[in-house]
Design an enzyme around this catalytic site. Structure first.
Site, PDB file in Angstrom:
ATOM      1  N   LYS A 229      32.134  33.719  46.501  1.00  0.00           N
ATOM      2  CA  LYS A 229      32.040  34.965  45.736  1.00  0.00           C
ATOM      3  C   LYS A 229      31.268  36.051  46.482  1.00  0.00           C
ATOM      4  O   LYS A 229      30.602  35.810  47.481  1.00  0.00           O
ATOM      5  CB  LYS A 229      31.433  34.699  44.358  1.00  0.00           C
ATOM      6  N   ARG A 263      32.413  24.314  40.400  1.00  0.00           N
ATOM      7  CA  ARG A 263      33.815  24.791  40.441  1.00  0.00           C
ATOM      8  C   ARG A 263      34.020  25.451  41.800  1.00  0.00           C
ATOM      9  O   ARG A 263      33.394  26.468  42.109  1.00  0.00           O
ATOM     10  CB  ARG A 263      34.070  25.766  39.299  1.00  0.00           C
TER      11      ARG A 263
END
Length: 283
Positions: A229, A263
């Site tokens: 991210k 995740r």
């Protein structure tokens, strides 16, 4: 790993014991997810990606048919449903016993995935705020539910990063949404996802990660999704393609702060991080 709460997630006869943190593999059936290598749109490449994830040690396969990156294009319910059916048909045919999570905020997609394909978990980025039918639907479906914190929509969330006090505000959000879901008649496991990158600045993401252990007071498994991210690649001045090492570093920190599920796009590296972290804490 020290939280005093139930570490077992049970769905359709399958049990995931997160007392040793579990790894969830991201499989995006989209043309526009932020990390290009996660995009899978044909049955063969979906099956190939799921097989690799399972071989590498994934406990859960998370299928998403609608990119929720900042500023993502809107996808119609019909198109999301078409993509999800394609993926579920392929996955259930090749790996019938695999634990499958459905990444959607739409109740109709959740209903289809569970009713038609026996999906095991619903992963909702909005905690029911983007579709008022989601909580009544979950009360009918009664499969474990991942409840994520966000504000606004994928198109507007990065303009909604003002908080009175970040951690208490997010805790209040989860307490309120959990109470509302339970009041609707849902009595299965709820998993908490603090929502890294969703309506949060880079600085707020690091504050959230540093305070992750606070969320154990909610007495629910904690899912962390920071894989490749912005908080990683912008901080390091690199690209998402180059962010695996940074992801592994922060995943280790998340484990130390109490993450029960990671995740990720890169399963093998996350599984290795969990194994080493677990070995360290079993001395």
């Amino acid at each position: 790993m020290n939280g005093e709460y139930n570490k077992f997630i049970v769905s359709r006869g399958k049990i995931i014991d997160t007392s040793t943190p579990a790894v969830m593999a991201i499989i995006n059936i989209t043309p526009d997810s932020f990390y290009a290598d996660s995009r899978k749109q044909e049955e063969e490449e979906i099956v190939r990606s799921v097989r690799k994830a399972l071989d590498d040690g994934a406990a859960i396969i998370d299928l998403g048919a609608y990119s929720t990156r900042p500023g993502a294009d809107t996808v119609s319910p019909d198109e999301e449903m078409r993509r999800m059916r394609l993926a579920l048909t392929a996955v259930r045919s090749a790996f019938p016993d695999t634990t499958v999570s459905i990444d959607t905020y739409r109740a109709c997609v959740a209903e289809m995935a569970v009713s038609e394909f026996g999906a095991d978990i619903i992963n909702d980025i909005s905690a029911g705020t983007l579709d008022e039918a989601m909580f009544p639907t979950m009360a009918r479906l009664q499969v474990p539910y991942i409840m994520m914190h966000m504000r606004g929509t994928p198109q507007t969330m990065q303009q909604m990063t003002q908080y009175d006090d970040l951690i208490p505000d997010i805790l209040r959000f989860f307490a309120g949404r959990t109470e509302r879901l339970r009041s609707a008649g849902f009595d299965r496991e709820i998993i908490i996802d603090p929502g890294f990158g969703f309506a949060k600045t880079t600085e707020q993401n690091f504050e959230l990660l540093d305070n992750l252990s606070v969320f154990q007071c909610l007495k629910a498994p904690i899912l962390v999704g920071i894989s490749r991210k912005t908080m990683i690649w912008k901080t390091l001045g690199i690209t998402p393609d180059e962010a695996l090492n940074g992801t592994t570093a922060l995943n280790c920190f998340a484990l130390d702060r109490g993450a029960d599920i990671l995740r990720v796009h890169d399963v093998k590296e996350a599984v290795e991080a969990v194994r080493l972290f677990s070995a360290l804490h079993k001395r």
